[in-house]
Design a protein around this motif. Structure first.
Motif, PDB file in Angstrom:
ATOM      1  N   LEU A 147       4.475  -0.433   3.311  1.00  0.00           N
ATOM      2  CA  LEU A 147       3.825   0.875   3.323  1.00  0.00           C
ATOM      3  C   LEU A 147       4.804   1.904   2.819  1.00  0.00           C
ATOM      4  O   LEU A 147       5.955   1.935   3.242  1.00  0.00           O
ATOM      5  CB  LEU A 147       3.407   1.279   4.740  1.00  0.00           C
ATOM      6  CG  LEU A 147       3.133   2.781   4.902  1.00  0.00           C
ATOM      7  CD1 LEU A 147       1.813   3.141   4.247  1.00  0.00           C
ATOM      8  CD2 LEU A 147       3.177   3.206   6.319  1.00  0.00           C
ATOM      9  N   ILE A 176       5.557  -4.542   7.486  1.00  0.00           N
ATOM     10  CA  ILE A 176       4.821  -5.289   8.490  1.00  0.00           C
ATOM     11  C   ILE A 176       4.944  -6.760   8.109  1.00  0.00           C
ATOM     12  O   ILE A 176       4.564  -7.143   7.010  1.00  0.00           O
ATOM     13  CB  ILE A 176       3.338  -4.885   8.531  1.00  0.00           C
ATOM     14  CG1 ILE A 176       3.192  -3.388   8.787  1.00  0.00           C
ATOM     15  CG2 ILE A 176       2.608  -5.700   9.606  1.00  0.00           C
ATOM     16  CD1 ILE A 176       1.766  -2.879   8.640  1.00  0.00           C
ATOM     17  N   ILE A 203      -2.576   1.634   5.763  1.00  0.00           N
ATOM     18  CA  ILE A 203      -2.243   0.421   6.513  1.00  0.00           C
ATOM     19  C   ILE A 203      -3.520  -0.263   6.987  1.00  0.00           C
ATOM     20  O   ILE A 203      -3.692  -1.472   6.828  1.00  0.00           O
ATOM     21  CB  ILE A 203      -1.351   0.742   7.732  1.00  0.00           C
ATOM     22  CG1 ILE A 203       0.011   1.257   7.276  1.00  0.00           C
ATOM     23  CG2 ILE A 203      -1.190  -0.487   8.619  1.00  0.00           C
ATOM     24  CD1 ILE A 203       0.848   1.822   8.401  1.00  0.00           C
ATOM     25  N   ASP A 204      -4.425   0.503   7.567  1.00  0.00           N
ATOM     26  CA  ASP A 204      -5.678  -0.044   8.084  1.00  0.00           C
ATOM     27  C   ASP A 204      -6.462  -0.761   6.989  1.00  0.00           C
ATOM     28  O   ASP A 204      -6.929  -1.890   7.185  1.00  0.00           O
ATOM     29  CB  ASP A 204      -6.511   1.081   8.698  1.00  0.00           C
ATOM     30  CG  ASP A 204      -7.824   0.585   9.275  1.00  0.00           C
ATOM     31  OD1 ASP A 204      -7.790  -0.344  10.111  1.00  0.00           O
ATOM     32  OD2 ASP A 204      -8.879   1.127   8.895  1.00  0.00           O
ATOM     33  N   GLN A 221       0.159  -9.504  13.305  1.00  0.00           N
ATOM     34  CA  GLN A 221       1.482  -8.990  12.954  1.00  0.00           C
ATOM     35  C   GLN A 221       2.539  -9.697  13.794  1.00  0.00           C
ATOM     36  O   GLN A 221       2.369  -9.905  14.982  1.00  0.00           O
ATOM     37  CB  GLN A 221       1.581  -7.477  13.190  1.00  0.00           C
ATOM     38  CG  GLN A 221       0.637  -6.654  12.360  1.00  0.00           C
ATOM     39  CD  GLN A 221      -0.742  -6.496  12.991  1.00  0.00           C
ATOM     40  OE1 GLN A 221      -0.936  -6.755  14.159  1.00  0.00           O
ATOM     41  NE2 GLN A 221      -1.712  -6.075  12.203  1.00  0.00           N
ATOM     42  N   SER A 262       4.163  -6.999   4.109  1.00  0.00           N
ATOM     43  CA  SER A 262       3.391  -5.903   3.545  1.00  0.00           C
ATOM     44  C   SER A 262       4.221  -4.643   3.606  1.00  0.00           C
ATOM     45  O   SER A 262       4.916  -4.400   4.593  1.00  0.00           O
ATOM     46  CB  SER A 262       2.101  -5.707   4.347  1.00  0.00           C
ATOM     47  OG  SER A 262       1.374  -4.623   3.867  1.00  0.00           O
ATOM     48  N   VAL A 277       7.275  -5.380  13.034  1.00  0.00           N
ATOM     49  CA  VAL A 277       7.065  -4.125  12.313  1.00  0.00           C
ATOM     50  C   VAL A 277       8.357  -3.324  12.376  1.00  0.00           C
ATOM     51  O   VAL A 277       9.009  -3.262  13.419  1.00  0.00           O
ATOM     52  CB  VAL A 277       5.922  -3.292  12.956  1.00  0.00           C
ATOM     53  CG1 VAL A 277       5.770  -1.953  12.261  1.00  0.00           C
ATOM     54  CG2 VAL A 277       4.615  -4.059  12.946  1.00  0.00           C
ATOM     55  N   CYS A 308       0.852  -1.182   0.000  1.00  0.00           N
ATOM     56  CA  CYS A 308       0.000   0.000   0.000  1.00  0.00           C
ATOM     57  C   CYS A 308       0.890   1.234   0.000  1.00  0.00           C
ATOM     58  O   CYS A 308       2.040   1.192   0.408  1.00  0.00           O
ATOM     59  CB  CYS A 308      -0.947  -0.001   1.190  1.00  0.00           C
ATOM     60  SG  CYS A 308      -0.150   0.017   2.799  1.00  0.00           S
TER      61      CYS A 308
END
Length: 113
Positions: free
Chosen positions: A107, A98, A43-44, A55, A105, A58, A9
């Motif tokens: 960000l 994450i 993120i959400d 998770q 994932s 991070v 994302c």
């Protein structure tokens, strides 16, 4: 969507950074830069789309590279009023990873000048 095993994302503010010294570049008024402005929502949404996995780890970093750059003013961003001696104490790039039990994932949230 089928089995989601990885995600990514991000957001790029293509219109630049609003006027230096206004609420957008002043942490006391905005709470932070692109991470708090848009990153938390990205993120959400990504985590929700992946089914809210647990998770495992991070990590992340933020950078402020445009603060003392003359081209980070409202002339180039085309919106917001630049304020003389304005404050720019928020990040202009946030990047993080994450790790879930099965995936990674990414960000990335940044502003372009």
């Amino acid at each position: 969507m089928g089995e989601v095993y990885t995600g990514r994302c991000g957001w790029i503010r293509r219109r630049g950074i609003p006027g230096k010294g206004g609420w957008f570049t002043t942490k006391e008024l905005s709470g932070g830069g692109p991470l708090i402005d848009l990153g938390v929502h990205m993120i959400d949404l990504a985590v929700w789309l992946m089914g809210n996995p647990k998770q495992v780890a991070v990590s992340g970093a933020t950078y402020t590279k445009f603060a003392n750059n003359d081209i980070s003013d409202s002339v180039h961003s085309q919106f917001g009023e630049k304020q003389e001696n304005g404050t720019f104490d928020v990040e202009d790039l946030a990047i993080g990873f994450i790790r879930f039990g099965w995936s990674l994932s990414l960000l990335r949230s940044m502003a372009l000048i």
